[in-house]
Design an enzyme around this catalytic site. Structure first.
Site, PDB file in Angstrom:
ATOM      1  N   ASP A 198       5.147 -12.095  -0.430  1.00 21.96           N
ATOM      2  CA  ASP A 198       3.817 -11.601  -0.090  1.00 21.96           C
ATOM      3  C   ASP A 198       3.705 -10.181  -0.646  1.00 21.96           C
ATOM      4  O   ASP A 198       4.318  -9.256  -0.124  1.00 21.96           O
ATOM      5  CB  ASP A 198       3.668 -11.640   1.442  1.00 21.96           C
ATOM      6  CG  ASP A 198       2.476 -10.854   1.954  1.00 21.96           C
ATOM      7  OD1 ASP A 198       1.729 -10.269   1.138  1.00 21.96           O
ATOM      8  OD2 ASP A 198       2.289 -10.822   3.186  1.00 21.96           O
ATOM      9  N   GLN A 201       0.947  -5.770   0.254  1.00 23.02           N
ATOM     10  CA  GLN A 201       1.122  -4.350   0.548  1.00 23.02           C
ATOM     11  C   GLN A 201       1.850  -3.617  -0.581  1.00 23.02           C
ATOM     12  O   GLN A 201       1.807  -2.394  -0.658  1.00 23.02           O
ATOM     13  CB  GLN A 201       1.901  -4.214   1.868  1.00 23.02           C
ATOM     14  CG  GLN A 201       1.722  -2.927   2.592  1.00 23.02           C
ATOM     15  CD  GLN A 201       0.276  -2.671   2.960  1.00 23.02           C
ATOM     16  OE1 GLN A 201      -0.274  -1.649   2.574  1.00 23.02           O
ATOM     17  NE2 GLN A 201      -0.357  -3.576   3.671  1.00 23.02           N
TER      18      GLN A 201
END
Ligand SMILES: *Cc1c(COP(=O)(O)O)cnc(C)c1O
Length: 404
Positions: A198, A201
């Site tokens: 992921d 960020q």
């Protein structure tokens, strides 16, 4: 070197006031602000060539299709992706993760194992729990230490030939920790497991190289890299995207439809059912162009400076504790003041025009680990300044004096 005066002029929102004070925007880990260059691209789309793509023979449709496919190539180049059809446009990270979680059920049987990290965002926990419920697979967790880092030795012990999939964020949104994804990917591949990282960020701070990482799937949200909401990408290795069943049925994702059988379109269209966020995809690429023009190296150096400055200043405040103290972190500071609730500090800062996040940051398990209800989180971007940090530190001191 960052030309901060010039950069701040690009962001109209930074001129506004909140509660009668100049806005200090330190909630960049939740969403980033949008420069005029990207706003112009959005306005231009709706003002001059708004049309549906891949369908019409007419000029506007051609123009929109060309710009959209050009955007895909910009994204491909930015992440050093081998083939443009390995870039799937999505509505963002949550959508991308669900796409993989939904399709991956086809490769799992009862007793197989999925490993996730203790530092995950809720959007990276819930889909795997749902997948495990559906398939009988078992979820295992890589633990974290007090610095907010993953315990890699334990991770290596968790891996076995039962492991089919490993999920981890590149950078933790709650603490800012940069995870050693290179090692995580390499170790998973040794046992034949696929890896999804992921990158929501990480993308604003780190230019990730998909081919160097050798990752199987990677996700990004446009709104965290100065782009619009509702746009993002799923990167998938071609071999995986070919195997993975499609997520949604609809127009654009099919090759041929009869009532007996439908055959799916080629990549990337197999995963892009229905009319996409055309403008969003184009603006996503424009946002990456904007950030690349500034340069990710300079961005990283400047944000590191802001992080060090803010950490030092905040730690002078009595009773203030920072969560997430890894030496490898992005410009995120999660903190509490002993005896005070993070929400109360956040509310006072808001009255002073300072936008920070308070709460569990969609990462409840991390808060449970530290046995706290949440934190105040200040997250910085390349358009923030040391002067703004001074304003926040003064605000936190004021909050402390008012609440104690
Ligand atoms: C923001 C974020 C998400 C969720 O992204 P959406 O754009 O809301 O889908 C997932 N993971 C991390 C680490 C994030 O920071």
């Amino acid at each position: 070197m960052i030309d901060i005066t010039k950069i701040r002029k690009d962001f109209p929102i930074l001129n506004r006031e909140v509660n009668g004070k100049p806005l200090v925007y330190f909630d960049n880990a939740a969403t980033s602000q949008t420069p005029q260059q990207v706003i112009d691209v959005i306005v231009d789309y709706y003002s001059s060539y708004n049309a549906n793509i891949h369908r019409g023979v007419h000029a506007l449709s051609q123009e929109a299709t060309d710009k959209y496919e050009q955007a895909r190539i910009t994204i491909q180049k930015h992440f050093n992706i081998a083939k443009s059809h390995e870039v799937i446009f999505t509505s963002g990270t949550t959508h991308s993760i669900n796409m993989v979680a939904n399709g991956f059920g086809a490769f799992l049987s009862a007793g197989d194992e999925i490993i996730v990290s203790a530092l995950e965002h809720h959007s990276n926990i819930v889909p795997w729990q749902m997948l495990c419920e559906r398939t009988g697979a078992v979820l295992k967790v890589i633990p974290m230490n007090l610095e907010g880092e993953l315990v890699i030795d334990t991770y290596k012990e968790l891996l076995s030939n039962k492991t089919k999939l490993v999920f981890c964020n590149h950078v933790s949104n709650a603490l800012g920790t940069v995870n050693p994804v290179e090692i995580i990917i390499k170790e998973a591949h040794k046992v034949g497991a696929a890896v999804l990282i992921d990158g929501a960020q990480a993308a604003p701070h780190i230019k990730a190289d998909m081919q160097a990482l050798d990752v199987d799937f990677y996700t990004v949200s446009a709104h965290k890299v100065c782009g619009p909401t509702g746009a993002g990408m799923l990167y998938g290795k071609e071999e995986w995207l070919k195997k993975l069943p499609p997520y949604q049925g609809g127009g654009e994702m099919i090759a041929e439809v009869t009532f007996e059988k439908t055959t799916y379109a080629n990549l990337p269209h197999k995963f892009e059912a229905g009319t996409p966020n055309i403008c969003g995809g184009i603006a996503f690429a424009a946002a990456l162009d904007y950030m690349n023009a500034i340069g990710f190296k300079d961005i990283a150096t400047y944000e590191e400076e802001l992080l060090e400055y803010a950490t030092e200043k905040l730690l002078t405040i009595d009773g203030l504790k920072i969560y997430g103290t890894s030496t490898n972190k992005t410009a995120v500071i999660s903190f509490n003041i002993e005896g005070l609730h993070p929400y109360d500090i956040g509310s006072i800062l808001d009255k002073l025009g300072i936008a920070v996040r308070t709460g569990h940051h969609c990462a409840q398990p991390i808060m449970d680990f530290y046995k706290i209800p949440g934190t105040v989180r200040a997250s910085f971007s390349f358009y923030n300044t040391k002067e703004e940090i001074d304003v926040m530190v003064a605000g936190v001191e004021r909050a402390r004096n008012m609440l104690m």
